[in-house]
Design an enzyme around this catalytic site. Structure first.
Site, PDB file in Angstrom:
ATOM      1  N   SER A 142       0.868  -1.185   0.000  1.00  0.00           N
ATOM      2  CA  SER A 142       0.000   0.000   0.000  1.00  0.00           C
ATOM      3  C   SER A 142       0.902   1.230   0.000  1.00  0.00           C
ATOM      4  O   SER A 142       2.061   1.145   0.424  1.00  0.00           O
ATOM      5  CB  SER A 142      -0.855   0.011   1.272  1.00  0.00           C
ATOM      6  OG  SER A 142      -1.415   1.292   1.492  1.00  0.00           O
ATOM      7  N   TYR A 155      -2.021  -1.078  10.366  1.00  0.00           N
ATOM      8  CA  TYR A 155      -1.987  -1.287   8.910  1.00  0.00           C
ATOM      9  C   TYR A 155      -0.694  -0.733   8.312  1.00  0.00           C
ATOM     10  O   TYR A 155      -0.021  -1.387   7.513  1.00  0.00           O
ATOM     11  CB  TYR A 155      -3.215  -0.599   8.303  1.00  0.00           C
ATOM     12  CG  TYR A 155      -3.399  -0.778   6.812  1.00  0.00           C
ATOM     13  CD1 TYR A 155      -4.048  -1.903   6.305  1.00  0.00           C
ATOM     14  CD2 TYR A 155      -2.973   0.198   5.909  1.00  0.00           C
ATOM     15  CE1 TYR A 155      -4.247  -2.060   4.934  1.00  0.00           C
ATOM     16  CE2 TYR A 155      -3.169   0.051   4.547  1.00  0.00           C
ATOM     17  CZ  TYR A 155      -3.809  -1.078   4.063  1.00  0.00           C
ATOM     18  OH  TYR A 155      -4.001  -1.224   2.699  1.00  0.00           O
TER      19      TYR A 155
HETATM   20  P1  NAD Z   1     -11.503  -6.099   0.214  1.00  0.00           P
HETATM   21  O1  NAD Z   1     -11.945  -6.025   1.639  1.00  0.00           O
HETATM   22  O2  NAD Z   1     -12.437  -5.662  -0.870  1.00  0.00           O
HETATM   23  O3  NAD Z   1     -11.017  -7.587  -0.111  1.00  0.00           O
HETATM   24  C1  NAD Z   1     -10.176  -8.265   0.781  1.00  0.00           C
HETATM   25  C2  NAD Z   1     -10.498  -9.748   0.733  1.00  0.00           C
HETATM   26  O4  NAD Z   1      -9.628 -10.413   1.659  1.00  0.00           O
HETATM   27  C3  NAD Z   1     -11.941 -10.074   1.152  1.00  0.00           C
HETATM   28  O5  NAD Z   1     -12.557 -10.926   0.202  1.00  0.00           O
HETATM   29  C4  NAD Z   1     -11.764 -10.754   2.501  1.00  0.00           C
HETATM   30  O6  NAD Z   1     -12.746 -11.759   2.762  1.00  0.00           O
HETATM   31  C5  NAD Z   1     -10.383 -11.385   2.350  1.00  0.00           C
HETATM   32  N1  NAD Z   1      -9.749 -11.694   3.625  1.00  0.00           N
HETATM   33  C6  NAD Z   1      -9.723 -10.938   4.757  1.00  0.00           C
HETATM   34  N2  NAD Z   1      -9.078 -11.591   5.738  1.00  0.00           N
HETATM   35  C7  NAD Z   1      -8.677 -12.790   5.225  1.00  0.00           C
HETATM   36  C8  NAD Z   1      -7.975 -13.891   5.750  1.00  0.00           C
HETATM   37  N3  NAD Z   1      -7.561 -13.914   7.033  1.00  0.00           N
HETATM   38  N4  NAD Z   1      -7.723 -14.940   4.927  1.00  0.00           N
HETATM   39  C9  NAD Z   1      -8.164 -14.944   3.648  1.00  0.00           C
HETATM   40  N5  NAD Z   1      -8.851 -13.923   3.093  1.00  0.00           N
HETATM   41  C10 NAD Z   1      -9.111 -12.862   3.884  1.00  0.00           C
HETATM   42  O7  NAD Z   1     -10.125  -5.272   0.164  1.00  0.00           O
HETATM   43  P2  NAD Z   1      -9.354  -4.614  -1.076  1.00  0.00           P
HETATM   44  O8  NAD Z   1      -9.560  -3.155  -1.016  1.00  0.00           O
HETATM   45  O9  NAD Z   1      -9.619  -5.364  -2.319  1.00  0.00           O
HETATM   46  O10 NAD Z   1      -7.856  -4.882  -0.584  1.00  0.00           O
HETATM   47  C11 NAD Z   1      -7.068  -5.950  -1.078  1.00  0.00           C
HETATM   48  C12 NAD Z   1      -5.625  -5.677  -0.712  1.00  0.00           C
HETATM   49  O11 NAD Z   1      -5.209  -4.437  -1.272  1.00  0.00           O
HETATM   50  C13 NAD Z   1      -5.376  -5.567   0.804  1.00  0.00           C
HETATM   51  O12 NAD Z   1      -4.133  -6.141   1.126  1.00  0.00           O
HETATM   52  C14 NAD Z   1      -5.337  -4.061   1.018  1.00  0.00           C
HETATM   53  O13 NAD Z   1      -4.576  -3.702   2.157  1.00  0.00           O
HETATM   54  C15 NAD Z   1      -4.670  -3.614  -0.266  1.00  0.00           C
HETATM   55  N6  NAD Z   1      -4.892  -2.196  -0.567  1.00  0.00           N
HETATM   56  C16 NAD Z   1      -6.162  -1.724  -0.830  1.00  0.00           C
HETATM   57  C17 NAD Z   1      -6.318  -0.373  -1.113  1.00  0.00           C
HETATM   58  C18 NAD Z   1      -7.685   0.238  -1.440  1.00  0.00           C
HETATM   59  O14 NAD Z   1      -7.765   1.461  -1.558  1.00  0.00           O
HETATM   60  N7  NAD Z   1      -8.728  -0.548  -1.615  1.00  0.00           N
HETATM   61  C19 NAD Z   1      -5.216   0.492  -1.119  1.00  0.00           C
HETATM   62  C20 NAD Z   1      -3.957  -0.027  -0.829  1.00  0.00           C
HETATM   63  C21 NAD Z   1      -3.808  -1.389  -0.559  1.00  0.00           C
END
Ligand code: NAD
Length: 250
Positions: A142, A155
């Site tokens: 991130s 985080y």
């Molecule tokens: P999201 O919540 O839409 O999807 C995350 C998925 O991970 C969900 O389906 C959830 O069920 C699953 N999950 C959670 N805990 C788990 C576990 N213990 N084991 C297996 N699966 C698990 O989130 P997103 O926004 O798609 O984020 C995905 C990744 O991208 C994350 O690592 C997040 O930190 C990173 N990220 C997101 C953003 C953003 O703006 N959305 C920005 C930077 C980084």
């Protein structure tokens, strides 16, 4: 078809960025394994991929559990015979005041976002080494790995650790032909961001800090994941790429 006949695993692949990556890997010819805690969503995602003509499998897995991650790799190999690409994407966020953060919240975020990435990468690498085929591992980081925000302290700490993990894994695995890279998204339109996207004031704040003037789409992260997974990135390892609309340039 940049990933034809490759087997690609995506943790947290039932939603958001992970789901977009799973779809993009499949569109490039990969057989895809979606691992997630969300069973109904994961199964529906796999069904849709299969209906579109791809080989796909859902495995329920908590990435914070070594036993479950090892079972995930075993299920992948049982279904598709090998593993070529592993995207450690599962992540959670807990927000709060720095002075009030509980030990439970700190542990929960570190368990999924840092230990989960380590467990996934280690188990995937062991399989790739056993195959002797090399491979590509991608860790979801991130912008917060380098941009500290106190309200999401656990985080920020976990993602900073992910960047170091990416570097150290790339060194440990280079001579096995396994490349390890990271992706550090800015603000991407997923459920995690819903409370921001639906609040004009918060959205104004995000856009002020985003030179391209909009939030990113999950597909704009998936295209980076496909690149890093493919032979186009054959000389790239130990890097984290930031699809962040320019935020870190500010
Ligand atoms: P999201 O919540 O839409 O999807 C995350 C998925 O991970 C969900 O389906 C959830 O069920 C699953 N999950 C959670 N805990 C788990 C576990 N213990 N084991 C297996 N699966 C698990 O989130 P997103 O926004 O798609 O984020 C995905 C990744 O991208 C994350 O690592 C997040 O930190 C990173 N990220 C997101 C953003 C953003 O703006 N959305 C920005 C930077 C980084």
């Amino acid at each position: 078809m940049r990933l034809k006949d490759k087997v690609a695993l995506v943790t947290g692949g039932a939603a958001g960025i992970g789901l977009a990556c799973a779809r993009a890997f499949a569109a490039e010819g990969a057989k895809v394994v979606i691992a997630d805690l969300a069973v109904a969503r994961g199964e529906a995602a796999v069904e849709a991929l299969q209906e579109a003509g791809s080989d796909a499998l859902f495995v329920r897995c908590d990435v914070g559990s070594r036993a479950e991650v090892e079972a995930l790799i075993a299920s992948t190999v049982a279904a598709f015979g090998r593993l070529d690409v592993a995207l450690a994407n599962a992540g959670i966020v807990k927000a709060g005041d720095f002075l009030e953060f509980s030990e439970e919240d700190f542990d929960a975020v570190l368990r999924v976002n840092l230990k989960g990435v380590f467990l996934t990468g280690q188990a995937a690498a062991r399989q790739m080494v056993a195959q002797g085929t090399g491979g590509a591992i991608i860790n979801m980081s991130s912008v917060n790995a380098v941009m500290a925000i106190p309200s999401i302290t656990p985080y920020v700490v976990a993602k900073g650790g992910v960047n170091q993990l990416t570097k150290v894994m790339s060194l440990a695995l280079a001579d096995k032909g396994i490349r390890v890279n990271g992706i550090g998204p800015g603000s991407i339109r997923t459920e995690v961001l819903a409370s921001v996207v639906n609040d004009p004031e918060k959205m104004k704040g995000v856009l002020m800090r985003t030179p391209l003037g909009r939030v990113g789409e999950p597909e704009e992260i998936a295209s980076v994941a496909v690149f890093l997974a493919s032979e186009e990135a054959s000389y790239i390892t130990g890097q984290t790429i930031y699809p962040d609309g320019g935020r870190l340039a500010l």
